[in-house]
Design a protein around this motif. Structure first.
Motif, mmCIF file in Angstrom:
data_model
loop_
_atom_site.group_PDB
_atom_site.id
_atom_site.type_symbol
_atom_site.label_atom_id
_atom_site.label_comp_id
_atom_site.label_asym_id
_atom_site.label_seq_id
_atom_site.Cartn_x
_atom_site.Cartn_y
_atom_site.Cartn_z
ATOM 1 N N CYS A 255 0.861 -1.194 0.000
ATOM 2 C CA CYS A 255 0.000 0.000 0.000
ATOM 3 C C CYS A 255 0.892 1.238 0.000
ATOM 4 C CB CYS A 255 -0.917 0.011 1.223
ATOM 5 S SG CYS A 255 -1.985 -1.423 1.329
ATOM 6 N N GLU B 128 -4.192 5.058 4.435
ATOM 7 C CA GLU B 128 -5.058 3.868 4.494
ATOM 8 C C GLU B 128 -5.296 3.447 5.941
ATOM 9 O OE1 GLU B 128 -4.829 0.734 1.840
ATOM 10 O OE2 GLU B 128 -4.382 1.969 0.097
ATOM 11 N N ARG C 37 -7.665 -5.920 3.785
ATOM 12 C CA ARG C 37 -6.891 -4.978 2.950
ATOM 13 C C ARG C 37 -5.517 -5.558 2.603
ATOM 14 N NH1 ARG C 37 -6.025 -2.681 -1.144
ATOM 15 N NH2 ARG C 37 -4.757 -0.795 -1.195
ATOM 16 N N LEU D 257 -9.351 -0.916 -0.855
ATOM 17 C CA LEU D 257 -9.645 -0.189 0.384
ATOM 18 C C LEU D 257 -11.124 0.205 0.441
ATOM 19 C CD1 LEU D 257 -8.510 1.243 2.971
ATOM 20 C CD2 LEU D 257 -8.336 3.311 1.552
#
Ligand code: SAM
Length: 264
Positions: A23, A29, A50, A56
């Motif tokens: 990510c 996030e 995730r 997300l």
């Protein structure tokens, strides 16, 4: 507002796990997950989803789209930034013809219903009808649009007989079947195949949308089809062959391409 959980060290660990999972915006996030989770257990399960590669937006249950929050359920196509080009064109067309509550748009292949919801936010009073063939998409769109006008079925088929619109919006699937394998896993593995697969050249559903538009648009109404830059000429040619007057719109900022096809 400070979240009541977890401890700063646990937040840092969450950021590190998200980053290790690939990510890029791990801090953002982590903040979104913390905001969405009601309890530490829920946070833990959201983090696992995730880190496992689910988008997300499906994990937290909403996407930011054209300035609004659109609810998104698992498996449902996440509205993309590029589609805001179609929203802007649709809103401009709808606003031109709004002189009463009779201005109507159809959102065909509505997914979450984000297009219809965004146009309705930009043009209050517009009447949105939305259709999707995927029951999960219909359930999701009913959270974002007046549920009685979100219909399950194939393209125009579930709409009331004779109902016509000033604007038809269609972000139908347009990825060529062979190219699906090249898509990021977030899309390939977590958005239903019916949302992605446009057939051998990507235009199978678009051609059917175009073929049905003549009997669903009012005189002078517009069909707006999202496509890719590479496929725009093919989409435009299909609309021209159907007797529609075509303009191709592009926006490099959002990487959007829309074929506008007007009924003379
Ligand atoms: C690329 S997604 C776009 C979703 C939404 N319009 C958006 O922009 O976020 C395409 C959508 O078209 C729907 N779809 C595919 N074939 C369809 C058909 N024959 N009739 C109605 N919907 C269809 C899929 O289920 C999916 O939700």
């Amino acid at each position: 507002m400070t979240h009541p959980f977890p401890e700063p060290a646990a937040t840092a660990a969450l950021v590190a796990r998200l980053r290790a999972a690939g990510c890029v915006f791990a801090e953002d996030e982590a903040a979104a997950l913390l905001d969405a989770a009601g309890t530490p257990d829920e946070l833990a399960s959201m983090a696992v989803r995730r880190i496992g590669g689910e988008p997300l937006e499906q994990v937290i249950g909403w996407a930011a789209f054209d300035g609004i929050r659109v609810r998104v359920l698992p498996g449902v196509f996440v509205p993309r930034l590029r589609t805001t080009l179609l929203v802007r064109i649709a809103a401009a067309s709808a606003a031109r013809s709004v002189d009463s509550a009779a201005t109507r748009i159809f959102d065909i292949g509505c997914g979450s219903g984000g297009i219809g919801a965004a146009v309705a936010t930009r043009v209050p009073g517009v009447e949105v009808w939305a259709v999707d063939v995927d029951p999960d998409a219909v359930a999701c769109a009913r959270l974002n649009l007046p549920p009685e006008r979100v219909l399950l079925g194939d393209l125009y088929a579930p709409l009331p007989d004779g109902l016509r619109a000033q604007v038809i919006c269609a972000n139908a699937p347009y990825v060529p079947t062979d190219a699906i394998a090249l898509m990021p896993p977030e899309a390939r593995d977590h958005e239903h195949r019916v949302a992605l697969d446009g057939g051998p050249d990507g235009l199978t559903v678009q051609r059917r949308v175009i073929a049905g538009a003549g009997t669903r648009l009012v005189e002078g109404g517009s069909l707006l089809i999202e496509t890719s830059r590479a496929q725009a000429a093919l989409t435009a040619a299909a609309a021209t062959a159907a007797g529609l007057i075509v303009t191709i719109h592009t926006d490099d900022d959002v990487e959007g391409t829309v074929v506008e096809a007007r009924l003379a």
